[in-house]
Write a protein that holds these residues in place. Structure first.
Motif, mmCIF file in Angstrom:
data_model
loop_
_atom_site.group_PDB
_atom_site.id
_atom_site.type_symbol
_atom_site.label_atom_id
_atom_site.label_comp_id
_atom_site.label_asym_id
_atom_site.label_seq_id
_atom_site.Cartn_x
_atom_site.Cartn_y
_atom_site.Cartn_z
ATOM 1 N N MET A 143 -1.427 10.073 -12.474
ATOM 2 C CA MET A 143 -0.235 9.225 -12.415
ATOM 3 C C MET A 143 -0.345 8.044 -13.380
ATOM 4 N N ARG A 144 0.776 7.635 -13.861
ATOM 5 C CA ARG A 144 0.808 6.466 -14.720
ATOM 6 C C ARG A 144 0.601 5.222 -13.870
ATOM 7 N N GLU A 145 -0.336 4.392 -14.282
ATOM 8 C CA GLU A 145 -0.650 3.189 -13.512
ATOM 9 C C GLU A 145 0.492 2.187 -13.582
ATOM 10 N N GLY A 146 0.862 1.635 -12.423
ATOM 11 C CA GLY A 146 1.931 0.652 -12.378
ATOM 12 C C GLY A 146 1.438 -0.754 -12.641
ATOM 13 N N ARG A 147 2.324 -1.712 -12.442
ATOM 14 C CA ARG A 147 1.990 -3.107 -12.697
ATOM 15 C C ARG A 147 2.155 -3.995 -11.468
ATOM 16 N N LYS A 148 2.589 -3.420 -10.368
ATOM 17 C CA LYS A 148 2.846 -4.234 -9.184
ATOM 18 C C LYS A 148 1.536 -4.761 -8.587
ATOM 19 N N THR A 149 1.620 -5.985 -8.065
ATOM 20 C CA THR A 149 0.498 -6.585 -7.339
ATOM 21 C C THR A 149 1.039 -7.121 -6.013
ATOM 22 N N GLY A 150 0.276 -7.997 -5.371
ATOM 23 C CA GLY A 150 0.703 -8.547 -4.094
ATOM 24 C C GLY A 150 1.964 -9.375 -4.178
ATOM 25 N N THR A 151 2.255 -9.917 -5.346
ATOM 26 C CA THR A 151 3.444 -10.766 -5.497
ATOM 27 C C THR A 151 4.694 -9.969 -5.844
ATOM 28 N N SER A 152 4.532 -8.694 -6.191
ATOM 29 C CA SER A 152 5.698 -7.912 -6.608
ATOM 30 C C SER A 152 5.906 -6.624 -5.824
ATOM 31 N N MET A 153 4.911 -6.194 -5.031
ATOM 32 C CA MET A 153 5.125 -4.995 -4.224
ATOM 33 C C MET A 153 6.197 -5.270 -3.182
ATOM 34 N N THR A 154 6.888 -4.225 -2.762
ATOM 35 C CA THR A 154 8.014 -4.381 -1.849
ATOM 36 C C THR A 154 7.657 -3.926 -0.433
ATOM 37 N N ILE A 155 8.556 -4.234 0.489
ATOM 38 C CA ILE A 155 8.378 -3.781 1.875
ATOM 39 C C ILE A 155 8.348 -2.260 1.940
ATOM 40 N N LEU A 156 9.195 -1.608 1.127
ATOM 41 C CA LEU A 156 9.219 -0.146 1.096
ATOM 42 C C LEU A 156 7.872 0.406 0.628
ATOM 43 N N ASP A 157 7.274 -0.239 -0.368
ATOM 44 C CA ASP A 157 5.950 0.176 -0.834
ATOM 45 C C ASP A 157 4.938 0.123 0.311
ATOM 46 N N ALA A 158 4.976 -0.975 1.062
ATOM 47 C CA ALA A 158 4.041 -1.152 2.180
ATOM 48 C C ALA A 158 4.257 -0.091 3.254
ATOM 49 N N ILE A 159 5.513 0.229 3.544
ATOM 50 C CA ILE A 159 5.819 1.244 4.566
ATOM 51 C C ILE A 159 5.315 2.614 4.126
ATOM 52 N N ILE A 160 5.537 2.954 2.857
ATOM 53 C CA ILE A 160 5.090 4.248 2.338
ATOM 54 C C ILE A 160 3.567 4.361 2.432
ATOM 55 N N ILE A 161 2.865 3.316 2.026
ATOM 56 C CA ILE A 161 1.401 3.319 2.089
ATOM 57 C C ILE A 161 0.949 3.419 3.542
ATOM 58 N N GLY A 162 1.635 2.709 4.432
ATOM 59 C CA GLY A 162 1.296 2.746 5.853
ATOM 60 C C GLY A 162 1.485 4.125 6.467
ATOM 61 N N LEU A 163 2.571 4.805 6.097
ATOM 62 C CA LEU A 163 2.825 6.152 6.608
ATOM 63 C C LEU A 163 1.767 7.134 6.097
ATOM 64 N N CYS A 164 1.379 6.953 4.838
ATOM 65 C CA CYS A 164 0.324 7.809 4.272
ATOM 66 C C CYS A 164 -1.004 7.544 4.973
ATOM 67 N N GLN A 165 -1.233 6.303 5.357
ATOM 68 C CA GLN A 165 -2.449 5.983 6.102
ATOM 69 C C GLN A 165 -2.460 6.710 7.445
ATOM 70 N N CYS A 166 -1.302 6.837 8.076
ATOM 71 C CA CYS A 166 -1.200 7.591 9.338
ATOM 72 C C CYS A 166 -1.605 9.040 9.130
ATOM 73 N N CYS A 167 -1.170 9.627 8.021
ATOM 74 C CA CYS A 167 -1.529 11.017 7.726
ATOM 75 C C CYS A 167 -3.034 11.170 7.602
ATOM 76 N N ALA A 168 -3.700 10.122 7.106
ATOM 77 C CA ALA A 168 -5.150 10.166 6.907
ATOM 78 C C ALA A 168 -5.923 10.086 8.212
#
Length: 277
Positions: A143-168
């Motif tokens: 994947m192409r590396e993005g540029r988002k950090t803690g100051t620019s990531m969104t709530i949707l990003d956090a939810i997606i990562i959280g749901l993937c964590q559940c799968c793990a």
């Protein structure tokens, strides 16, 4: 539980908790294929101590970030060291809220917690999921590396990562590998994706340890094994510090693809050994 057994569990827990290769998968394979005594064999407190060791490693490495989050949360209500500073931005507090949001999907696992335990004894299933972890890492590496950090990531990003964590939560799927890959997929900078994944592991470990403690006390604690558990904690702490350092280096200088090949080898070997024995 012998001291050498506890050291082995601590080392594997510490190394595989932060390297994207699945700690649950490795520990289950040790128990299923090599008859190594683990939490599944009645020593739940050993797992509690090992997780405490890896949790301590996270706090030691990211103490500055954790402390800053705490200070800025107090600053939001004009308290603590930042009281009266009148800051217009609180990036560390924002990061805390992103971690909080990403942790909320864990509530979805509570109803199926006991059902998941059945999968830990199925080595073929675990072999397949470790192979799947390798596939996730391989794809994430492309994947192409993005540029988002803690100051620019969104709530949707956090939810997606959280749901993937559940799968793990499925044994054999690496929590670190899944959340780092999800972070990169949402456009996070790879270095920050690793950092966010590790900080996100803090609430997971705390909740896991609380639930494990309840199970341990209900089952009964082997007091004679406590010295071995402590040694296992130290082994997990030291191994965790090393593996975190490796992942931080990989995030800056290297790629995750190498871990994919390791997962494929371990997954295939576990399936073959299970079918033979």
């Amino acid at each position: 539980m012998t001291i050498w057994n506890a050291i082995l569990i601590g080392l594997i827990q510490g190394i595989t908790e932060f390297l994207p290769v699945s700690s649950s998968g490795h520990l289950s394979l040790l128990s299923n294929l090599f008859d190594v005594t683990t939490a599944d064999d009645g020593h739940i407190m050993c797992s509690v101590f090992a997780h405490l060791g890896t949790l301590t490693a996270i706090f030691l490495v990211y103490w500055q970030d954790i402390r800053q989050m705490f200070y800025e949360l107090l600053g939001l209500v004009n308290a603590g060291p930042l009281a009266g500073s009148r800051q217009t931005r609180y990036p560390a507090a924002r990061l805390f809220f992103m971690i909080f949001i990403a942790s909320l999907p864990l509530l979805l696992l509570l109803p199926v917690k006991n059902m998941m335990k059945v999968l830990y004894s199925n080595s073929i299933f675990i072999g397949v999921t470790i192979i799947l972890t390798g596939c996730l890492l391989f794809v994430g590496d492309k994947m192409r590396e993005g540029r988002k950090t803690g100051t620019s990531m969104t709530i949707l990003d956090a939810i997606i990562i959280g749901l993937c964590q559940c799968c793990a939560a499925v044994p054999g799927l690496s929590r670190a590998g899944t959340t780092i890959t999800a972070g990169i997929a949402t456009g996070l900078n790879k270095e920050f994706a690793v950092k966010f994944s590790f900080l996100l592991s803090i609430p997971v470990m705390i909740v896991t340890n609380i639930l494990s403690l309840v199970d341990a006390f209900n089952q009964g604690v082997d007091v004679a094994s406590i010295p071995a558990y402590i040694v296992g904690l130290i082994a997990a702490l030291l191994a965790g510090l090393v593996s975190i350092s490796i992942m931080r280096y990989v995030a800056k200088k290297a790629k995750l693809g190498g871990f994919a090949y390791y997962c494929w080898v371990v997954g295939v070997l576990s399936i073959i050994l299970t079918m033979i024995f």
